[in-house]
Design an enzyme around this catalytic site. Structure first.
Site, PDB file in Angstrom:
ATOM      1  N   ASP A   1      -9.440  -2.422   4.071  1.00  7.60           N
ATOM      2  CA  ASP A   1      -8.768  -1.001   3.787  1.00  7.60           C
ATOM      3  C   ASP A   1      -7.412  -1.217   3.442  1.00  7.60           C
ATOM      4  O   ASP A   1      -6.489  -1.640   4.449  1.00  7.60           O
ATOM      5  CB  ASP A   1      -8.958  -0.138   5.078  1.00  7.60           C
ATOM      6  CG  ASP A   1      -9.010   1.366   4.549  1.00  7.60           C
ATOM      7  OD1 ASP A   1      -8.607   1.594   3.429  1.00  7.60           O
ATOM      8  OD2 ASP A   1      -9.400   2.125   5.141  1.00  7.60           O
TER       9      ASP A   1
ATOM     10  N   ASP B   1      -9.743   1.757  -2.572  1.00  5.74           N
ATOM     11  CA  ASP B   1      -8.727   1.334  -1.661  1.00  5.74           C
ATOM     12  C   ASP B   1      -9.475   0.752  -0.555  1.00  5.74           C
ATOM     13  O   ASP B   1      -8.892   0.206   0.419  1.00  5.74           O
ATOM     14  CB  ASP B   1      -7.681   2.199  -1.193  1.00  5.74           C
ATOM     15  CG  ASP B   1      -8.189   3.362  -0.253  1.00  5.74           C
ATOM     16  OD1 ASP B   1      -9.500   3.636  -0.552  1.00  5.74           O
ATOM     17  OD2 ASP B   1      -7.437   4.330   0.382  1.00  5.74           O
ATOM     18  N   GLU B   2     -10.912   0.500  -0.656  1.00  5.71           N
ATOM     19  CA  GLU B   2     -11.447  -0.137   0.582  1.00  5.71           C
ATOM     20  C   GLU B   2     -12.756  -0.621  -0.196  1.00  5.71           C
ATOM     21  O   GLU B   2     -13.408  -0.472  -0.982  1.00  5.71           O
ATOM     22  CB  GLU B   2     -11.758   0.724   1.761  1.00  5.71           C
ATOM     23  CG  GLU B   2     -12.652   2.121   1.319  1.00  5.71           C
ATOM     24  CD  GLU B   2     -12.840   3.093   2.528  1.00  5.71           C
ATOM     25  OE1 GLU B   2     -13.156   2.594   3.616  1.00  5.71           O
ATOM     26  OE2 GLU B   2     -12.882   4.236   2.205  1.00  5.71           O
TER      27      GLU B   2
END
Length: 417
Positions: A27, A121-122
């Site tokens: 993350d 984003d992860e």
């Protein structure tokens, strides 16, 4: 669960045995804010908020110094500035976020073909097969963190565990800029002291139902007979929570080749602040998205809410479900929860619902992770009636009511796609 400001940060020692922790959750830390600060490194230690310039804007992101004041994403900018009057406000640049996301995801793809992207984003990574080429899961995690920083100047946090659920919890505990490894034989020791709200799928209502019965930690859930849990929160939820609390999570990392999405959005003739009207529109769109999913044979995992305000500022918020779905009621409940979590809104010009992370449904039946058997059956019935009598012959009762008078332009969309 760990606080969003990193005050409960926990990381692993270099000597940790990660051989059984082959699932990574990676993350990026405060991603939007971190990208904006790449051009302003001199203020990185100061509280920074990413938001539009309008006083009615909502916070898109906040860096860790700002979070220590209680600033978080999705709250009104005015509230953020009351909490932290000295916060520096930077405008968002979504093209930059997409650029850096693609660079980071390419690093993940270099490490393993088994990458399940959860958003911009992860991602989850299965690194069991990388042992021979790179090393242990912990070594893979450190390689990823090093490459992300060297190639983008961004930081990321990594959780490593034997299950997806625990890996995601671990990455949250490791923030910012850390790695936490939970070997399989330490899973319960890690899980059981955590509050029940850390369990995947436990919202405010479920948490209240559990705490009323004296169940405050995951360990309390694990020690409770499953029949008692079913009575407290329902059969499917009780079974799922009992499994998670005991470290059982059978889901594998599921790479997807397609970045398809299904969505609906509407632009109102007159900007509105009517919450009932907006919720009805969310319900209508969620059902429409679900019908398109079922017709195409897809299920989706990420629910996305899009809002455009009267000043033309636009925000999107998303939530990734524990399991994919094509059930309209599930989509609606999740997108409504996202909408309500934002809090106060300026007048809304456009509202939209979208499902992402689509995979073939393959005629899947309700199972361990499906809490929607009743709604699924009802929607299958609606599909059958619609096939015979036409779409709209049967619909939720709430869609037949309106707070605006008949013919009021607020009931007439300007544009839909």
């Amino acid at each position: 669960m760990s606080k969003q400001d990193g005050s409960t940060r926990q990381v692993s020692s270099a000597s940790v045995d990660s051989s059984t922790a082959t699932i990574l959750h990676v993350d990026l830390d405060a991603f939007f804010a971190s990208v904006e600060l790449l051009d302003r490194p001199e203020i990185a230690h100061l509280p920074v908020v990413v938001a539009g310039r309008s006083a009615r804007s909502v916070v898109t992101a906040a860096n860790y110094p700002a979070r220590k004041y209680g600033v978080r994403s999705a709250i009104p900018l005015s509230q953020a500035l009351r909490l932290c009057p000295k916060a520096i406000v930077l405008e968002p640049h979504f093209e930059k976020y997409r650029f850096y996301s693609e660079k980071v995801m390419a690093i993940f793809d270099d490490v393993t073909p088994l990458v399940e992207r959860l958003g911009i984003d992860e991602a989850f990574l299965d690194v069991a097969g990388a042992r021979g080429l790179i090393g242990s899961p912990a070594e893979v995690g450190e390689l990823i963190r090093r490459r992300v920083h060297e190639e983008t100047a961004l930081n990321c946090s990594v959780g490593a565990a034997s299950t997806k659920f625990v890996a995601k919890l671990a990455s949250g505990r490791a923030k910012p800029d850390g790695m936490l490894v939970i070997p399989a034989d330490q899973t319960l020791a890690f899980l059981h002291p955590l509050p029940v709200g850390a369990l995947w799928g436990v919202g405010a209502a479920t948490e209240e139902a559990l705490t009323r019965r004296g169940l405050r930690t995951i360990g309390d859930i694990a020690a409770t007979p499953i029949e008692a849990l079913k009575r407290a929160v329902g059969e499917a939820s009780g079974r799922k929570l009992h499994d998670l609390a005991n470290g059982r999570d059978p889901r594998a990392v599921n790479p997807r080749a397609d970045e398809k999405s299904v969505g609906h959005e509407v632009t109102f003739e007159v900007d509105t602040l009517n919450s009932d009207e907006l919720r009805r529109e969310l319900l209508r769109q969620a059902n429409a998205v679900a019908v398109r999913l079922r017709t195409a044979g897809w299920v989706g995992r990420t629910v996305v809410l899009k809002l455009r305000y009267s000043d033309f500022s636009t925000i999107t918020r998303s939530r990734t479900l524990a399991e994919s779905t094509d059930v309209g009621r599930r989509i609606y409940e999740e997108v409504r929860s996202i909408y309500e979590a934002i809090g106060q809104h300026p007048p809304v010009r456009l509202i939209g619902v979208r499902m992402e992370q689509l995979t073939p449904g393959d005629g899947q039946q309700p199972g361990l992770w499906d809490e929607d058997e009743g709604w699924r059956e009802a929607e299958d019935t609606i599909d059958a009636v619609s096939a015979r009598f036409g779409r709209g012959a049967l619909r939720p009762a709430s869609l037949l009511r309106s707070t605006a008078p008949l013919g009021d332009p607020r009931n007439l969309p300007r544009q839909e796609h």
